[in-house]
Design a protein around this motif. Structure first.
Motif, PDB file in Angstrom:
ATOM      1  N   UNK A  90       0.836  -1.206   0.000  1.00  0.00           N
ATOM      2  CA  UNK A  90       0.000   0.000   0.000  1.00  0.00           C
ATOM      3  C   UNK A  90       0.875   1.262   0.000  1.00  0.00           C
ATOM      4  N   UNK A  91       0.311   2.390  -0.412  1.00  0.00           N
ATOM      5  CA  UNK A  91       1.056   3.651  -0.354  1.00  0.00           C
ATOM      6  C   UNK A  91       1.525   3.939   1.074  1.00  0.00           C
ATOM      7  N   UNK A  92       2.765   4.368   1.187  1.00  0.00           N
ATOM      8  CA  UNK A  92       3.354   4.648   2.495  1.00  0.00           C
ATOM      9  C   UNK A  92       3.334   6.155   2.744  1.00  0.00           C
ATOM     10  N   UNK A  93       2.735   6.537   3.864  1.00  0.00           N
ATOM     11  CA  UNK A  93       2.623   7.948   4.214  1.00  0.00           C
ATOM     12  C   UNK A  93       3.447   8.212   5.468  1.00  0.00           C
ATOM     13  N   UNK A  94       4.425   9.117   5.349  1.00  0.00           N
ATOM     14  CA  UNK A  94       5.231   9.508   6.497  1.00  0.00           C
ATOM     15  C   UNK A  94       4.570  10.677   7.211  1.00  0.00           C
ATOM     16  N   UNK A  95       4.260  10.489   8.496  1.00  0.00           N
ATOM     17  CA  UNK A  95       3.738  11.538   9.359  1.00  0.00           C
ATOM     18  C   UNK A  95       4.917  12.041  10.186  1.00  0.00           C
ATOM     19  N   UNK A 174      12.732   8.301   2.238  1.00  0.00           N
ATOM     20  CA  UNK A 174      13.041   7.668   0.953  1.00  0.00           C
ATOM     21  C   UNK A 174      12.249   6.384   0.738  1.00  0.00           C
ATOM     22  N   UNK A 175      11.700   5.815   1.812  1.00  0.00           N
ATOM     23  CA  UNK A 175      10.896   4.598   1.698  1.00  0.00           C
ATOM     24  C   UNK A 175       9.409   4.903   1.545  1.00  0.00           C
ATOM     25  N   UNK A 176       9.046   6.196   1.542  1.00  0.00           N
ATOM     26  CA  UNK A 176       7.630   6.580   1.563  1.00  0.00           C
ATOM     27  C   UNK A 176       7.207   7.256   0.259  1.00  0.00           C
ATOM     28  N   UNK A 177       5.896   7.264   0.049  1.00  0.00           N
ATOM     29  CA  UNK A 177       5.331   7.852  -1.167  1.00  0.00           C
ATOM     30  C   UNK A 177       4.915   9.299  -0.981  1.00  0.00           C
ATOM     31  N   UNK A 178       4.600   9.678   0.249  1.00  0.00           N
ATOM     32  CA  UNK A 178       4.184  11.043   0.554  1.00  0.00           C
ATOM     33  C   UNK A 178       4.627  11.381   1.967  1.00  0.00           C
ATOM     34  N   UNK A 179       4.779  12.685   2.228  1.00  0.00           N
ATOM     35  CA  UNK A 179       5.163  13.149   3.560  1.00  0.00           C
ATOM     36  C   UNK A 179       4.187  14.232   4.009  1.00  0.00           C
ATOM     37  N   UNK A 180       3.624  14.046   5.187  1.00  0.00           N
ATOM     38  CA  UNK A 180       2.773  15.053   5.812  1.00  0.00           C
ATOM     39  C   UNK A 180       3.513  15.582   7.034  1.00  0.00           C
ATOM     40  N   UNK A 181       3.806  16.885   7.013  1.00  0.00           N
ATOM     41  CA  UNK A 181       4.571  17.515   8.085  1.00  0.00           C
ATOM     42  C   UNK A 181       3.600  18.196   9.042  1.00  0.00           C
ATOM     43  N   UNK A 182       3.677  17.825  10.312  1.00  0.00           N
ATOM     44  CA  UNK A 182       2.672  18.254  11.274  1.00  0.00           C
ATOM     45  C   UNK A 182       2.990  19.580  11.952  1.00  0.00           C
ATOM     46  N   UNK A 183       3.788  20.412  11.294  1.00  0.00           N
ATOM     47  CA  UNK A 183       4.039  21.771  11.782  1.00  0.00           C
ATOM     48  C   UNK A 183       2.732  22.561  11.740  1.00  0.00           C
ATOM     49  N   UNK A 184       2.640  23.635  12.529  1.00  0.00           N
ATOM     50  CA  UNK A 184       1.397  24.415  12.544  1.00  0.00           C
ATOM     51  C   UNK A 184       1.124  25.121  11.227  1.00  0.00           C
ATOM     52  N   UNK A 185      -0.158  25.393  10.947  1.00  0.00           N
ATOM     53  CA  UNK A 185      -0.515  26.146   9.734  1.00  0.00           C
ATOM     54  C   UNK A 185      -0.213  27.626   9.905  1.00  0.00           C
TER      55      UNK A 185
END
Length: 396
Positions: A90-95, A174-185
């Motif tokens: 499955x797609x790997x998502x880095x949080x 490098x092992x993930x398909x997307x990265x979501x960075x949890x810094x503030x908006x």
């Protein structure tokens, strides 16, 4: 395969948000515990204690079999990751989150006021970090199987330049398909960050010749004078039209007012929006020549964080967030940010990266740092839906 029509997705989104609202008391207690566990970047003992609390919260909230990995450090806090085992292809998502803060112990108090929570690191970025855990928890509350593989990475030195974590971040990303960075908006608009400036840090040292300022002034070569002339020229590199800035923020030099200074130095910070500008600044810095040929210059430093540019891959990920936001009832917006984050590293690798996914509030690195806790469930549900949007597989 995973297929959901609009009606089903809308219902499920409501149920996610409702679930998070039903857990408000538990979520708030988790957050208060994290903020109480103060974690100044330079205090390894406290940062590691906060990390242990974070691990406990993680295991208490999430179900399934998680593969942990600890990246032990000597000087900074330990970094660690969790990956859901047996997840297939499955797609790997880095949080991606950090749990160190800029605050010394007891520098500012933890205070609840109406719907806001004030405290060290609550906005930058313990609330955002926690929302990534609860976003996955909300999905697990309803789905038997996630259509993606969540990968969590928690780092402990972001506020001091990510010196020990950068290689780890790049390795995991490098092992993930997307990265979501949890810094503030972004404050006010709550926009996500699709562009961030690159950050360079250099130290310029000048060596001159000391002499008595009264008796032998002509024999001296003032390092302070040489440094001053260099600073005047360096400040000219600031170009607001290109959004390039250079700042000499700290200077040191001299021993006494009656001695020609033999040494002086300056700490330089520059911000750029593109690699081309970064290369231009670096080339200038690393090829400086003294105005006084007797003086010698030494320049050391690096591009600490590459710019997070609005690439095609990043723009596509942002559009997925817009689609997800519509299902949550949030108008997702985008903006540029002057400060860098760990997302700068992952974007530079060509991995789709989206930043600013934390909880709305204000006051990063300021005494009024706070979050709007009444926004937590909505923004957390947005993370859930973005993950589903990334991970969904439509049947043909």
């Amino acid at each position: 395969m995973y297929k959901h029509d609009v009606k089903e997705r809308k219902y499920r989104m409501n149920s996610y948000k409702n679930y998070l609202l039903s857990q408000n008391g538990v979520i708030k207690e988790d957050l208060l515990q994290l903020v109480r566990s103060q974690s100044p970047s330079h205090n390894k003992l406290l940062v590691d204690q906060c990390g242990e609390l974070l691990k406990e919260i993680f295991h208490n909230r999430l179900t399934g079999s998680w593969k942990p990995e600890v990246f032990e450090q000597q000087q900074t806090g330990n970094h660690f990751s969790f990956e859901l085992e047996d997840s297939g292809s499955k797609p790997r998502i880095l949080l991606l989150s950090h749990f160190d803060t800029v605050w010394d112990v007891d520098a500012i108090p933890l205070v609840e006021k109406d719907n806001d929570i004030y405290g060290p690191g609550v906005f930058d970025m313990k609330a955002g970090l926690l929302s990534s855990i609860w976003a996955i928890r909300s999905l697990q509350s309803e789905l038997q199987e996630l259509p993606f593989t969540p990968v969590f990475l928690f780092t402990a030195d972001e506020e001091i330049g990510s010196k020990t974590s950068r290689a780890i971040i790049e390795q995991v990303a490098a092992t993930c398909d997307s990265v979501l960075v949890m810094e503030p908006p972004v404050f006010g608009s709550n926009a996500l960050k699709t562009e961030r400036k690159g950050v360079g840090r250099y130290i310029l040292k000048v060596q001159g010749i000391s002499a008595h300022a009264g008796n032998h002034h002509e024999d001296g070569v003032s390092a302070i004078l040489e440094l001053s002339r260099q600073i005047i020229e360096l400040e000219k590199l600031t170009d607001y039209e290109k959004e390039t800035t250079l700042n000499v923020g700290v200077i040191r030099g001299g021993t006494s007012s009656n001695v020609i200074s033999s040494s002086a130095e300056a700490e330089i910070d520059f911000r750029v929006t593109s690699y081309a500008e970064a290369e231009k600044i670096i080339r200038t810095l690393e090829n400086l020549k003294p105005f006084n040929s007797v003086a010698t210059l030494s320049i050391t430093g690096e591009l600490n964080r590459p710019p997070l540019e609005k690439t095609e891959a990043n723009s596509l990920l942002y559009q997925q967030a817009v689609t997800a936001g519509a299902r949550v009832g949030i108008e997702v917006k985008e903006a540029k940010a002057g400060g860098g984050s760990d997302g700068n590293f992952t974007s530079a690798l060509g991995i789709p990266t989206l930043d600013g996914l934390g909880i709305p509030g204000d006051g990063p690195h300021a005494i009024h740092e706070h979050i709007h806790f009444d926004h937590f469930s909505e923004r957390c549900a947005l993370i859930s839906e973005i993950c589903l949007e990334i991970g969904k597989k439509e049947t043909k």
